[in-house]
Design a protein around this motif. Structure first.
Motif, PDB file in Angstrom:
ATOM      1  N   PRO A 176       0.794  -1.234   0.000  1.00  0.00           N
ATOM      2  CA  PRO A 176       0.000   0.000   0.000  1.00  0.00           C
ATOM      3  C   PRO A 176       0.826   1.284   0.000  1.00  0.00           C
ATOM      4  CG  PRO A 176      -0.938  -1.585   1.528  1.00  0.00           C
ATOM      5  CD  PRO A 176       0.372  -2.156   1.059  1.00  0.00           C
ATOM      6  N   ASP A 177       2.085   1.214   0.490  1.00  0.00           N
ATOM      7  CA  ASP A 177       2.937   2.419   0.463  1.00  0.00           C
ATOM      8  C   ASP A 177       3.709   2.521  -0.852  1.00  0.00           C
ATOM      9  OD1 ASP A 177       4.752   0.385   0.773  1.00  0.00           O
ATOM     10  OD2 ASP A 177       5.703   1.173   2.567  1.00  0.00           O
ATOM     11  N   CYS A 178       3.302   1.722  -1.854  1.00  0.00           N
ATOM     12  CA  CYS A 178       3.849   1.730  -3.220  1.00  0.00           C
ATOM     13  C   CYS A 178       5.249   1.127  -3.331  1.00  0.00           C
ATOM     14  CB  CYS A 178       3.827   3.148  -3.826  1.00  0.00           C
ATOM     15  SG  CYS A 178       2.130   3.727  -4.110  1.00  0.00           S
ATOM     16  N   ARG A 179       5.652   0.349  -2.328  1.00  0.00           N
ATOM     17  CA  ARG A 179       6.889  -0.422  -2.481  1.00  0.00           C
ATOM     18  C   ARG A 179       6.571  -1.661  -3.307  1.00  0.00           C
ATOM     19  NH1 ARG A 179       8.745  -2.901   2.166  1.00  0.00           N
ATOM     20  NH2 ARG A 179       6.706  -2.544   3.084  1.00  0.00           N
ATOM     21  N   VAL A 180       7.425  -1.955  -4.277  1.00  0.00           N
ATOM     22  CA  VAL A 180       7.282  -3.171  -5.076  1.00  0.00           C
ATOM     23  C   VAL A 180       8.391  -4.125  -4.650  1.00  0.00           C
ATOM     24  CG1 VAL A 180       7.194  -4.146  -7.404  1.00  0.00           C
ATOM     25  CG2 VAL A 180       6.379  -1.802  -7.001  1.00  0.00           C
ATOM     26  N   ILE A 181       8.008  -5.314  -4.199  1.00  0.00           N
ATOM     27  CA  ILE A 181       8.971  -6.295  -3.673  1.00  0.00           C
ATOM     28  C   ILE A 181       8.938  -7.557  -4.522  1.00  0.00           C
ATOM     29  CG2 ILE A 181       9.689  -7.645  -1.655  1.00  0.00           C
ATOM     30  CD1 ILE A 181       9.831  -4.688  -1.093  1.00  0.00           C
ATOM     31  N   ALA A 182      10.108  -7.997  -4.970  1.00  0.00           N
ATOM     32  CA  ALA A 182      10.231  -9.261  -5.691  1.00  0.00           C
ATOM     33  C   ALA A 182      11.057 -10.215  -4.829  1.00  0.00           C
ATOM     34  CB  ALA A 182      10.910  -9.039  -7.042  1.00  0.00           C
ATOM     35  N   SER A 183      10.422 -11.263  -4.322  1.00  0.00           N
ATOM     36  CA  SER A 183      11.119 -12.264  -3.506  1.00  0.00           C
ATOM     37  C   SER A 183      11.617 -13.372  -4.431  1.00  0.00           C
ATOM     38  CB  SER A 183      10.180 -12.845  -2.449  1.00  0.00           C
ATOM     39  OG  SER A 183       9.686 -11.829  -1.618  1.00  0.00           O
ATOM     40  N   ALA A 184      12.937 -13.528  -4.499  1.00  0.00           N
ATOM     41  CA  ALA A 184      13.525 -14.498  -5.423  1.00  0.00           C
ATOM     42  C   ALA A 184      14.570 -15.348  -4.702  1.00  0.00           C
ATOM     43  CB  ALA A 184      14.179 -13.759  -6.594  1.00  0.00           C
ATOM     44  N   PRO A 185      14.763 -16.605  -5.161  1.00  0.00           N
ATOM     45  CA  PRO A 185      15.820 -17.436  -4.576  1.00  0.00           C
ATOM     46  C   PRO A 185      17.169 -16.739  -4.691  1.00  0.00           C
ATOM     47  CG  PRO A 185      14.414 -18.721  -6.033  1.00  0.00           C
ATOM     48  CD  PRO A 185      14.036 -17.295  -6.237  1.00  0.00           C
ATOM     49  N   GLU A 186      18.023 -16.956  -3.705  1.00  0.00           N
ATOM     50  CA  GLU A 186      19.313 -16.268  -3.663  1.00  0.00           C
ATOM     51  C   GLU A 186      20.138 -16.521  -4.927  1.00  0.00           C
ATOM     52  OE1 GLU A 186      22.611 -15.339  -0.216  1.00  0.00           O
ATOM     53  OE2 GLU A 186      21.706 -17.338  -0.286  1.00  0.00           O
ATOM     54  N   GLY A 187      20.046 -17.731  -5.477  1.00  0.00           N
ATOM     55  CA  GLY A 187      20.876 -18.080  -6.636  1.00  0.00           C
ATOM     56  C   GLY A 187      20.314 -17.646  -7.980  1.00  0.00           C
ATOM     57  N   ALA A 188      19.114 -17.051  -7.983  1.00  0.00           N
ATOM     58  CA  ALA A 188      18.498 -16.662  -9.259  1.00  0.00           C
ATOM     59  C   ALA A 188      19.278 -15.515  -9.913  1.00  0.00           C
ATOM     60  CB  ALA A 188      17.048 -16.249  -9.032  1.00  0.00           C
ATOM     61  N   GLU A 189      19.491 -15.607 -11.217  1.00  0.00           N
ATOM     62  CA  GLU A 189      20.196 -14.557 -11.954  1.00  0.00           C
ATOM     63  C   GLU A 189      19.348 -13.288 -11.984  1.00  0.00           C
ATOM     64  OE1 GLU A 189      23.169 -14.591 -13.299  1.00  0.00           O
ATOM     65  OE2 GLU A 189      23.678 -16.698 -12.923  1.00  0.00           O
ATOM     66  N   SER A 190      20.025 -12.137 -11.944  1.00  0.00           N
ATOM     67  CA  SER A 190      19.316 -10.855 -11.959  1.00  0.00           C
ATOM     68  C   SER A 190      18.438 -10.709 -13.195  1.00  0.00           C
ATOM     69  CB  SER A 190      20.319  -9.694 -11.901  1.00  0.00           C
ATOM     70  OG  SER A 190      20.992  -9.693 -10.665  1.00  0.00           O
ATOM     71  N   GLU A 191      18.942 -11.185 -14.345  1.00  0.00           N
ATOM     72  CA  GLU A 191      18.178 -11.080 -15.597  1.00  0.00           C
ATOM     73  C   GLU A 191      16.868 -11.869 -15.506  1.00  0.00           C
ATOM     74  OE1 GLU A 191      21.332 -11.850 -15.359  1.00  0.00           O
ATOM     75  OE2 GLU A 191      22.436 -10.295 -16.460  1.00  0.00           O
ATOM     76  N   ALA A 192      16.938 -13.045 -14.863  1.00  0.00           N
ATOM     77  CA  ALA A 192      15.742 -13.877 -14.731  1.00  0.00           C
ATOM     78  C   ALA A 192      14.715 -13.207 -13.821  1.00  0.00           C
ATOM     79  CB  ALA A 192      16.122 -15.253 -14.183  1.00  0.00           C
ATOM     80  N   VAL A 193      15.201 -12.589 -12.751  1.00  0.00           N
ATOM     81  CA  VAL A 193      14.304 -11.883 -11.829  1.00  0.00           C
ATOM     82  C   VAL A 193      13.654 -10.698 -12.546  1.00  0.00           C
ATOM     83  CG1 VAL A 193      14.151 -10.582  -9.670  1.00  0.00           C
ATOM     84  CG2 VAL A 193      15.643 -12.601  -9.802  1.00  0.00           C
ATOM     85  N   LEU A 194      14.478  -9.930 -13.266  1.00  0.00           N
ATOM     86  CA  LEU A 194      13.975  -8.772 -13.998  1.00  0.00           C
ATOM     87  C   LEU A 194      12.927  -9.188 -15.035  1.00  0.00           C
ATOM     88  CD1 LEU A 194      14.280  -5.718 -14.284  1.00  0.00           C
ATOM     89  CD2 LEU A 194      16.103  -6.109 -15.941  1.00  0.00           C
ATOM     90  N   SER A 195      13.188 -10.284 -15.720  1.00  0.00           N
ATOM     91  CA  SER A 195      12.262 -10.790 -16.733  1.00  0.00           C
ATOM     92  C   SER A 195      10.919 -11.178 -16.107  1.00  0.00           C
ATOM     93  CB  SER A 195      12.880 -11.996 -17.446  1.00  0.00           C
ATOM     94  OG  SER A 195      11.959 -12.564 -18.348  1.00  0.00           O
ATOM     95  N   ALA A 196      10.982 -11.842 -14.946  1.00  0.00           N
ATOM     96  CA  ALA A 196       9.757 -12.261 -14.256  1.00  0.00           C
ATOM     97  C   ALA A 196       8.933 -11.057 -13.822  1.00  0.00           C
ATOM     98  CB  ALA A 196      10.113 -13.124 -13.045  1.00  0.00           C
ATOM     99  N   VAL A 197       9.623 -10.022 -13.364  1.00  0.00           N
ATOM    100  CA  VAL A 197       8.916  -8.816 -12.915  1.00  0.00           C
ATOM    101  C   VAL A 197       8.312  -8.075 -14.111  1.00  0.00           C
ATOM    102  CG1 VAL A 197       9.175  -6.577 -11.751  1.00  0.00           C
ATOM    103  CG2 VAL A 197      10.338  -8.598 -10.833  1.00  0.00           C
ATOM    104  N   LYS A 198       9.070  -7.986 -15.205  1.00  0.00           N
ATOM    105  CA  LYS A 198       8.572  -7.307 -16.411  1.00  0.00           C
ATOM    106  C   LYS A 198       7.293  -7.964 -16.939  1.00  0.00           C
ATOM    107  CE  LYS A 198      12.731  -5.238 -18.454  1.00  0.00           C
ATOM    108  NZ  LYS A 198      13.693  -5.358 -19.563  1.00  0.00           N
ATOM    109  N   LYS A 199       7.216  -9.290 -16.828  1.00  0.00           N
ATOM    110  CA  LYS A 199       6.019 -10.002 -17.309  1.00  0.00           C
ATOM    111  C   LYS A 199       4.769  -9.572 -16.546  1.00  0.00           C
ATOM    112  CE  LYS A 199       8.305 -14.176 -19.038  1.00  0.00           C
ATOM    113  NZ  LYS A 199       8.611 -15.595 -18.763  1.00  0.00           N
ATOM    114  N   ARG A 200       4.968  -9.114 -15.309  1.00  0.00           N
ATOM    115  CA  ARG A 200       3.838  -8.639 -14.501  1.00  0.00           C
ATOM    116  C   ARG A 200       3.733  -7.121 -14.538  1.00  0.00           C
ATOM    117  NH1 ARG A 200       2.279 -11.973 -10.434  1.00  0.00           N
ATOM    118  NH2 ARG A 200       0.343 -10.766 -10.547  1.00  0.00           N
TER     119      ARG A 200
END
Length: 249
Positions: free
Chosen positions: A41-65
């Motif tokens: 509600p305070d407009c923070r966007v949080i992406a919880s990802a496994p520690e070993g996940a590549e940054s590109e993969a995390v970014l891609s998952a977030v972009k899809k949403r």
């Protein structure tokens, strides 16, 4: 170890339409491949990802949403336009154990100053109306309720924490960045603001600290223990994270 009000994070961003959306990547305790995305509600966007996940993969998952995130941010920003800092006057909304109560300030020169919870309202009696005095009385009331509530919940949670041999000492302390902490000698410190959250959130923080008596860091064994004593703790943590901005000011 401690339960932070805001988790340790890495800041990342992407562009959606004409907006640059910034989000925080935090470590997801359970080592699964899925990235969990939450807009608070305070407009923070949080992406919880496994520690070993590549940054590109995390970014891609977030972009899809991206569209969903953009719409959530738009809706929450509209709500925030009507949200102002508390002025400690009648009609305001204040939290206690996860429920909202209307504040009623009563000017009563002859009465004892104090706070009462009556018929769905927080009634604060003062000799003369003063926002600072109302805030001071409410702060003291919350600390007293926290001391009483946390002691009861600690006793209840100790029934599940079979590894704890003695009741740990409990301290109440206002902290800017933590809900709770556990010292190396087993003393548990809890933030009085936590008494504004639902009981299950209080239980989650207490259990988190009790698990640290057995496991002093956030190891896989720690999270396994948390999962045993509170199987849905991740959802409860998300609920508490989402309330942080409204119960700490």
């Amino acid at each position: 170890m401690n339960v932070p009000i805001k988790p340790q994070s890495q800041t990342m961003s992407f562009r959606y339409g004409d907006e640059q959306i910034t989000f925080e990547r935090v470590k997801r305790p359970q080592a699964t491949g899925k990235v969990l995305i939450k807009v608070h509600p305070d407009c923070r966007v949080i992406a919880s990802a496994p520690e070993g996940a590549e940054s590109e993969a995390v970014l891609s998952a977030v972009k899809k949403r991206g569209r969903w995130i953009y719409e959530q941010l738009r809706d929450f920003r509209k709500q925030l336009e009507f949200t102002t800092l508390r002025q400690y006057i009648s009609g305001e909304s204040h939290y206690y154990l996860g429920k909202q109560y209307l504040l009623k300030v009563i000017e009563a020169p002859e009465q004892v100053q104090g706070v009462k919870l009556l018929r769905g309202k927080l009634e604060v009696s003062v000799r003369t109306k003063s926002a600072d005095k109302v805030k001071e009385l409410l702060t003291d009331w919350y600390k007293a309720r926290a001391k009483e509530t946390f002691a009861k919940r600690l006793d209840a949670m100790l029934e599940q924490a079979l590894w704890v041999e003695e009741r740990p000492p409990l301290r109440i302390l206002t902290m800017q960045t933590q809900w709770g902490s556990c010292s190396p000698n087993g003393r548990i410190t809890l933030n009085p603001h936590l008494v504004k959250a639902p009981r299950e959130c209080i239980d989650y923080v207490i259990l988190h600290e009790l698990c640290h008596i057995a496991e002093h860091n956030h190891s896989e064994r720690f999270y396994r223990l948390m999962g045993q004593v509170m199987p849905n703790w991740e959802k409860t943590k998300e609920r508490l994270d989402g309330m942080a901005s409204v119960i700490t000011n």
